[in-house]
Design an enzyme around this catalytic site. Structure first.
Site, PDB file in Angstrom:
ATOM      1  N   LYS A  32       0.851  -1.185   0.000  1.00 42.16           N
ATOM      2  CA  LYS A  32       0.000   0.000   0.000  1.00 42.16           C
ATOM      3  C   LYS A  32       0.892   1.242   0.000  1.00 42.16           C
ATOM      4  O   LYS A  32       1.693   1.454   0.915  1.00 42.16           O
ATOM      5  CB  LYS A  32      -0.893  -0.020   1.246  1.00 42.16           C
ATOM      6  CG  LYS A  32      -1.764   1.215   1.375  1.00 42.16           C
ATOM      7  CD  LYS A  32      -2.785   1.075   2.477  1.00 42.16           C
ATOM      8  CE  LYS A  32      -3.592   2.338   2.640  1.00 42.16           C
ATOM      9  NZ  LYS A  32      -4.599   2.224   3.694  1.00 42.16           N
ATOM     10  N   LYS A  54      -2.198  -1.578  -3.877  1.00 47.69           N
ATOM     11  CA  LYS A  54      -3.077  -0.404  -3.821  1.00 47.69           C
ATOM     12  C   LYS A  54      -2.251   0.867  -3.922  1.00 47.69           C
ATOM     13  O   LYS A  54      -1.250   0.960  -3.205  1.00 47.69           O
ATOM     14  CB  LYS A  54      -3.824  -0.456  -2.487  1.00 47.69           C
ATOM     15  CG  LYS A  54      -4.683   0.734  -2.189  1.00 47.69           C
ATOM     16  CD  LYS A  54      -5.258   0.607  -0.805  1.00 47.69           C
ATOM     17  CE  LYS A  54      -5.990   1.900  -0.499  1.00 47.69           C
ATOM     18  NZ  LYS A  54      -6.378   1.974   0.876  1.00 47.69           N
TER      19      LYS A  54
HETATM   20  C1  PBG Z   1      -7.215   3.049   5.548  1.00 43.48           C
HETATM   21  C2  PBG Z   1      -7.689   2.975   4.149  1.00 43.48           C
HETATM   22  C3  PBG Z   1      -7.589   3.978   3.184  1.00 43.48           C
HETATM   23  C4  PBG Z   1      -8.164   3.471   2.023  1.00 43.48           C
HETATM   24  C5  PBG Z   1      -8.604   2.179   2.306  1.00 43.48           C
HETATM   25  N1  PBG Z   1      -8.283   1.882   3.630  1.00 43.48           N
HETATM   26  C6  PBG Z   1      -7.137   5.370   3.289  1.00 43.48           C
HETATM   27  C7  PBG Z   1      -5.785   5.749   3.700  1.00 43.48           C
HETATM   28  O1  PBG Z   1      -4.853   4.968   3.781  1.00 43.48           O
HETATM   29  O2  PBG Z   1      -5.679   6.944   3.986  1.00 43.48           O
HETATM   30  C8  PBG Z   1      -8.252   4.222   0.734  1.00 43.48           C
HETATM   31  C9  PBG Z   1      -9.196   3.702  -0.279  1.00 43.48           C
HETATM   32  C10 PBG Z   1      -9.517   4.645  -1.372  1.00 43.48           C
HETATM   33  O3  PBG Z   1      -8.893   5.708  -1.574  1.00 43.48           O
HETATM   34  O4  PBG Z   1     -10.460   4.313  -2.104  1.00 43.48           O
HETATM   35  N2  PBG Z   1      -8.158   2.566   6.450  1.00 43.48           N
END
Ligand code: PBG
Length: 321
Positions: free
Chosen positions: A192, A245
């Site tokens: 991520k 991601k």
């Molecule tokens: C964190 C989380 C995020 C997303 C999914 N889980 C946000 C972040 O890391 O700030 C982002 C998903 C998206 O942008 O569609 N709980």
């Protein structure tokens, strides 16, 4: 002599026969936001066509997604109150826990995945607990494990940690097994990135960090080898599915992770990727549906098996035979 690849592009049927990649409604996982209240269906301004639901309305939405052939949803909770530890995240009567049991009661075959993270639940908006202004990795692991167990108790099929703490897959696996939830799977957000593409999500989930950023735990967009290391660690720790991601700016990473894993690979087509398409489509600058389908097939072509996407419903309607 001219070599003529165009022969195989001549008719729709021939093109169908030689198509290398396919997109099915079975590949799609729909993200849904849930908050307290009743009869709520509030559109998210930066994500046209996406809503914050209450527990009652999320059930109807899930039923509709299931009837379109979508096999899974992933739930994100927006609690009424936030605190330093994110304690509403593991409450048995928390909003996600309520939504999971309502959905499993009404649409039992739908696979229910829950996002496991603290950022929506902490008053500071970070994905872990703070110690001297820093996110404390090991103290956070206990809370994530507690949250995952409470989701399992509510009936979740799969938990999906998105916090990027080190060692959290093992900690969650251990806690689930100890509580006899050995059949609950882990979809790990293994790779991520610290991405600007999460902007609309943070509006939708009210989860922007109140100071600093997430670069101390999410990955540097410049790194690829580190992605392979993160994927390997989560496989060793017992993840059942791993995820990359965001998706579109990281297709090379999806492709490289595909080569090193025997697990199903998911990709998260995130909020910013969705918002870009919607905004340009609303301006009449691109054909939104066409770009959506091109994005989704590209993610499959790169090597993903599953796609978490806000386009799930729209794509399912187009894919319907
Ligand atoms: C964190 C989380 C995020 C997303 C999914 N889980 C946000 C972040 O890391 O700030 C982002 C998903 C998206 O942008 O569609 N709980």
């Amino acid at each position: 002599m001219i070599i003529r690849p165009r022969r195989l592009r001549r008719t729709p049927t021939i093109r169908d026969m030689v198509r290398e990649t396919s997109l099915s409604v079975k590949d799609l996982i729909a993200p849904l936001f849930v908050k307290n209240g009743e009869g709520i269906r509030d559109e998210i301004p930066s994500m046209p066509g996406q809503y914050q639901f209450s527990v009652d309305t999320i059930v109807g939405e899930t039923r509709e997604l299931w009837s379109l052939g979508i096999p899974a949803v992933i739930l994100f909770g927006i609690p009424d109150v936030k605190d330093a530890l994110g304690s509403r995240s593991w409450a048995d009567d928390g909003v996600v826990q309520q939504a999971v049991s309502a959905i499993k009661g009404e649409v039992p075959e739908m696979v229910v995945i829950t996002d496991v993270c603290l950022c929506e639940y902490t008053d500071h908006g970070h994905c872990g607990v703070l110690k001297e202004g820093q996110v404390d990795n090991d103290a956070t692991l206990k809370l994530l494990a507690r949250q995952a167990v409470s989701h399992a108790k509510a009936g979740a099929d799969i938990v999906a940690p998105s916090d990027m703490m080190d060692g959290r897959v093992a900690a969650i696996r251990d806690a689930l097994d100890k509580e006899h939830y050995q059949d609950v799977g882990i979809l790990s957000y293994a790779v991520k990135y610290a991405s600007g593409f999460y902007g609309p999500f943070r509006e939708a989930a009210d989860s922007a960090p109140q100071f600093g950023d997430r670069a101390g735990y999410q990955m540097d967009p410049a790194n690829a080898l580190e992605a392979l290391k993160e994927a390997e660690l989560d496989m060793e720790e017992g993840a059942d599915i791993i995820m990359v991601k965001p998706a579109i700016p990281y297709l090379d990473i999806i492709n490289r992770v595909r080569e090193i894993t025997l697990l199903p690979l998911a990709a998260y087509n995130v909020s910013g990727e969705y918002a870009l398409v919607k905004a340009a489509d609303m301006k009449g600058w691109i054909d939104g549906k066409r770009v959506m389908m091109e994005m989704l097939i590209s993610i499959k072509r790169a090597g993903a098996d599953l796609i978490l996407t806000y386009f799930a419903k729209e794509a399912a309607l187009l894919l319907k035979p």
